[in-house]
Design a protein around this motif. Structure first.
Motif, PDB file in Angstrom:
ATOM      1  N   PRO A  61       0.832  -1.204   0.000  1.00 14.82           N
ATOM      2  CA  PRO A  61       0.000   0.000   0.000  1.00 14.82           C
ATOM      3  C   PRO A  61       0.871   1.261   0.000  1.00 14.82           C
ATOM      4  O   PRO A  61       1.883   1.317   0.692  1.00 14.82           O
ATOM      5  CB  PRO A  61      -0.797  -0.090   1.303  1.00 14.82           C
ATOM      6  CG  PRO A  61      -0.607  -1.462   1.809  1.00 14.82           C
ATOM      7  CD  PRO A  61       0.615  -2.023   1.171  1.00 14.82           C
ATOM      8  N   GLN A  62       0.483   2.224  -0.780  1.00 17.44           N
ATOM      9  CA  GLN A  62       1.221   3.480  -0.877  1.00 17.44           C
ATOM     10  C   GLN A  62       0.610   4.514   0.060  1.00 17.44           C
ATOM     11  O   GLN A  62      -0.603   4.621   0.173  1.00 17.44           O
ATOM     12  CB  GLN A  62       1.167   4.016  -2.313  1.00 17.44           C
ATOM     13  CG  GLN A  62       1.710   3.060  -3.349  1.00 17.44           C
ATOM     14  CD  GLN A  62       3.190   2.838  -3.182  1.00 17.44           C
ATOM     15  OE1 GLN A  62       3.936   3.767  -2.953  1.00 17.44           O
ATOM     16  NE2 GLN A  62       3.617   1.596  -3.286  1.00 17.44           N
ATOM     17  N   ARG A  63       1.456   5.258   0.730  1.00 17.26           N
ATOM     18  CA  ARG A  63       0.980   6.330   1.601  1.00 17.26           C
ATOM     19  C   ARG A  63       0.606   7.515   0.722  1.00 17.26           C
ATOM     20  O   ARG A  63       1.383   7.944  -0.121  1.00 17.26           O
ATOM     21  CB  ARG A  63       2.063   6.725   2.591  1.00 17.26           C
ATOM     22  CG  ARG A  63       1.611   7.837   3.491  1.00 17.26           C
ATOM     23  CD  ARG A  63       2.034   7.591   4.879  1.00 17.26           C
ATOM     24  NE  ARG A  63       1.550   8.687   5.701  1.00 17.26           N
ATOM     25  CZ  ARG A  63       1.104   8.506   6.905  1.00 17.26           C
ATOM     26  NH1 ARG A  63       1.094   7.308   7.417  1.00 17.26           N
ATOM     27  NH2 ARG A  63       0.688   9.517   7.619  1.00 17.26           N
ATOM     28  N   ASN A  65      -0.427  11.437  -0.251  1.00 12.20           N
ATOM     29  CA  ASN A  65      -0.074  12.798   0.127  1.00 12.20           C
ATOM     30  C   ASN A  65      -1.324  13.657   0.114  1.00 12.20           C
ATOM     31  O   ASN A  65      -2.216  13.471  -0.716  1.00 12.20           O
ATOM     32  CB  ASN A  65       0.961  13.389  -0.829  1.00 12.20           C
ATOM     33  CG  ASN A  65       2.334  12.828  -0.593  1.00 12.20           C
ATOM     34  OD1 ASN A  65       2.683  12.482   0.534  1.00 12.20           O
ATOM     35  ND2 ASN A  65       3.132  12.741  -1.636  1.00 12.20           N
ATOM     36  N   CYS A  66      -1.385  14.606   1.032  1.00 10.40           N
ATOM     37  CA  CYS A  66      -2.510  15.535   1.116  1.00 10.40           C
ATOM     38  C   CYS A  66      -1.988  16.954   0.958  1.00 10.40           C
ATOM     39  O   CYS A  66      -0.826  17.238   1.232  1.00 10.40           O
ATOM     40  CB  CYS A  66      -3.215  15.400   2.472  1.00 10.40           C
ATOM     41  SG  CYS A  66      -4.096  13.845   2.667  1.00 10.40           S
ATOM     42  N   ARG A  67      -2.870  17.833   0.519  1.00 12.94           N
ATOM     43  CA  ARG A  67      -2.535  19.246   0.389  1.00 12.94           C
ATOM     44  C   ARG A  67      -3.089  19.956   1.622  1.00 12.94           C
ATOM     45  O   ARG A  67      -4.259  19.828   1.949  1.00 12.94           O
ATOM     46  CB  ARG A  67      -3.137  19.818  -0.876  1.00 12.94           C
ATOM     47  CG  ARG A  67      -2.770  21.271  -1.133  1.00 12.94           C
ATOM     48  CD  ARG A  67      -3.360  21.745  -2.448  1.00 12.94           C
ATOM     49  NE  ARG A  67      -2.894  20.968  -3.566  1.00 12.94           N
ATOM     50  CZ  ARG A  67      -1.792  21.234  -4.280  1.00 12.94           C
ATOM     51  NH1 ARG A  67      -1.055  22.261  -3.960  1.00 12.94           N
ATOM     52  NH2 ARG A  67      -1.433  20.468  -5.282  1.00 12.94           N
ATOM     53  N   TYR A  68      -2.233  20.697   2.292  1.00 11.36           N
ATOM     54  CA  TYR A  68      -2.605  21.420   3.506  1.00 11.36           C
ATOM     55  C   TYR A  68      -2.428  22.916   3.282  1.00 11.36           C
ATOM     56  O   TYR A  68      -1.616  23.336   2.466  1.00 11.36           O
ATOM     57  CB  TYR A  68      -1.720  20.995   4.687  1.00 11.36           C
ATOM     58  CG  TYR A  68      -1.887  19.556   5.087  1.00 11.36           C
ATOM     59  CD1 TYR A  68      -2.926  19.164   5.913  1.00 11.36           C
ATOM     60  CD2 TYR A  68      -0.984  18.594   4.644  1.00 11.36           C
ATOM     61  CE1 TYR A  68      -3.073  17.843   6.291  1.00 11.36           C
ATOM     62  CE2 TYR A  68      -1.123  17.266   5.016  1.00 11.36           C
ATOM     63  CZ  TYR A  68      -2.167  16.905   5.836  1.00 11.36           C
ATOM     64  OH  TYR A  68      -2.305  15.590   6.211  1.00 11.36           O
ATOM     65  N   GLN A  69      -3.189  23.691   4.054  1.00 12.10           N
ATOM     66  CA  GLN A  69      -3.038  25.137   4.017  1.00 12.10           C
ATOM     67  C   GLN A  69      -2.407  25.593   5.324  1.00 12.10           C
ATOM     68  O   GLN A  69      -2.884  25.251   6.403  1.00 12.10           O
ATOM     69  CB  GLN A  69      -4.382  25.828   3.821  1.00 12.10           C
ATOM     70  CG  GLN A  69      -4.250  27.322   3.639  1.00 12.10           C
ATOM     71  CD  GLN A  69      -5.547  27.963   3.192  1.00 12.10           C
ATOM     72  OE1 GLN A  69      -6.566  27.295   3.069  1.00 12.10           O
ATOM     73  NE2 GLN A  69      -5.504  29.251   2.949  1.00 12.10           N
ATOM     74  N   ALA A  78       2.108  17.127   2.101  1.00 13.15           N
ATOM     75  CA  ALA A  78       2.766  16.269   3.073  1.00 13.15           C
ATOM     76  C   ALA A  78       1.967  14.962   3.174  1.00 13.15           C
ATOM     77  O   ALA A  78       0.825  14.905   2.727  1.00 13.15           O
ATOM     78  CB  ALA A  78       2.851  16.951   4.430  1.00 13.15           C
ATOM     79  N   PRO A  79       2.577  13.906   3.732  1.00 13.98           N
ATOM     80  CA  PRO A  79       1.801  12.673   3.917  1.00 13.98           C
ATOM     81  C   PRO A  79       0.544  12.932   4.734  1.00 13.98           C
ATOM     82  O   PRO A  79       0.545  13.724   5.689  1.00 13.98           O
ATOM     83  CB  PRO A  79       2.756  11.755   4.690  1.00 13.98           C
ATOM     84  CG  PRO A  79       4.115  12.266   4.329  1.00 13.98           C
ATOM     85  CD  PRO A  79       3.950  13.757   4.190  1.00 13.98           C
ATOM     86  N   CYS A  80      -0.546  12.298   4.338  1.00 15.91           N
ATOM     87  CA  CYS A  80      -1.827  12.483   5.016  1.00 15.91           C
ATOM     88  C   CYS A  80      -1.710  11.985   6.458  1.00 15.91           C
ATOM     89  O   CYS A  80      -1.030  10.997   6.734  1.00 15.91           O
ATOM     90  CB  CYS A  80      -2.941  11.713   4.319  1.00 15.91           C
ATOM     91  SG  CYS A  80      -3.261  12.308   2.650  1.00 15.91           S
ATOM     92  N   SER A  81      -2.414  12.662   7.349  1.00 15.07           N
ATOM     93  CA  SER A  81      -2.446  12.203   8.731  1.00 15.07           C
ATOM     94  C   SER A  81      -3.304  10.949   8.811  1.00 15.07           C
ATOM     95  O   SER A  81      -4.046  10.620   7.886  1.00 15.07           O
ATOM     96  CB  SER A  81      -2.988  13.292   9.647  1.00 15.07           C
ATOM     97  OG  SER A  81      -4.332  13.582   9.321  1.00 15.07           O
ATOM     98  N   ASP A  82      -3.235  10.237   9.916  1.00 18.42           N
ATOM     99  CA  ASP A  82      -3.952   8.976  10.055  1.00 18.42           C
ATOM    100  C   ASP A  82      -5.461   9.159  10.010  1.00 18.42           C
ATOM    101  O   ASP A  82      -6.197   8.199   9.774  1.00 18.42           O
ATOM    102  CB  ASP A  82      -3.544   8.278  11.351  1.00 18.42           C
ATOM    103  CG  ASP A  82      -2.092   7.799  11.299  1.00 18.42           C
ATOM    104  OD1 ASP A  82      -1.619   7.536  10.169  1.00 18.42           O
ATOM    105  OD2 ASP A  82      -1.461   7.697  12.365  1.00 18.42           O
ATOM    106  N   GLY A  83      -5.962  10.354  10.241  1.00 14.01           N
ATOM    107  CA  GLY A  83      -7.404  10.606  10.235  1.00 14.01           C
ATOM    108  C   GLY A  83      -8.004  10.687   8.848  1.00 14.01           C
ATOM    109  O   GLY A  83      -9.208  10.743   8.690  1.00 14.01           O
ATOM    110  N   TYR A  84      -7.158  10.692   7.791  1.00 12.14           N
ATOM    111  CA  TYR A  84      -7.676  10.846   6.426  1.00 12.14           C
ATOM    112  C   TYR A  84      -7.409   9.637   5.601  1.00 12.14           C
ATOM    113  O   TYR A  84      -6.484   9.003   5.601  1.00 12.14           O
ATOM    114  CB  TYR A  84      -7.066  12.077   5.768  1.00 12.14           C
ATOM    115  CG  TYR A  84      -7.522  13.352   6.409  1.00 12.14           C
ATOM    116  CD1 TYR A  84      -8.735  13.906   6.072  1.00 12.14           C
ATOM    117  CD2 TYR A  84      -6.745  13.987   7.354  1.00 12.14           C
ATOM    118  CE1 TYR A  84      -9.167  15.075   6.669  1.00 12.14           C
ATOM    119  CE2 TYR A  84      -7.155  15.157   7.962  1.00 12.14           C
ATOM    120  CZ  TYR A  84      -8.369  15.704   7.611  1.00 12.14           C
ATOM    121  OH  TYR A  84      -8.798  16.851   8.185  1.00 12.14           O
TER     122      TYR A  84
END
Length: 84
Positions: A61-63, A65-69, A78-84
């Motif tokens: 499984p690939q981790r 990435n999410c876009r943050y402001q 950055a890599p998505c937090s565990d909540g997403y």
């Protein structure tokens, strides 16, 4: 496979190792069944290890990435937090 290992995650490395072991065992069994001698068994084990390692690494499984402001209004990835 060596070049892919340079940027591999721990999970990919673990899955590749497990896949290589399983592939080597299956390849050795197939080589022995087909050739019936030590050379065939070793060739089957080597081929099975290569294929099993590649499949194991590719199916990890690939981790995501999410876009943050940020607080100053800029954005960063950055890599998505565990909540997403």
């Amino acid at each position: 496979m060596v070049l892919a290992g340079c940027s591999a995650t721990d999970q990919q490395i673990n899955r590749a190792g497990t896949g290589a072991l399983i592939g080597a065992a299956g390849g050795a069994l197939a080589g022995q069944a087909i050739g019936g001698n030590t050379k065939s068994t070793l060739i089957g084990a080597a081929g099975g290890a290569v294929v099993g390692g590649a499949v194991g690494a590719a199916t990890a499984p690939q981790r995501q990435n999410c876009r943050y402001q940020s607080v100053n209004g800029g954005t960063y990835v950055a890599p998505c937090s565990d909540g997403y």
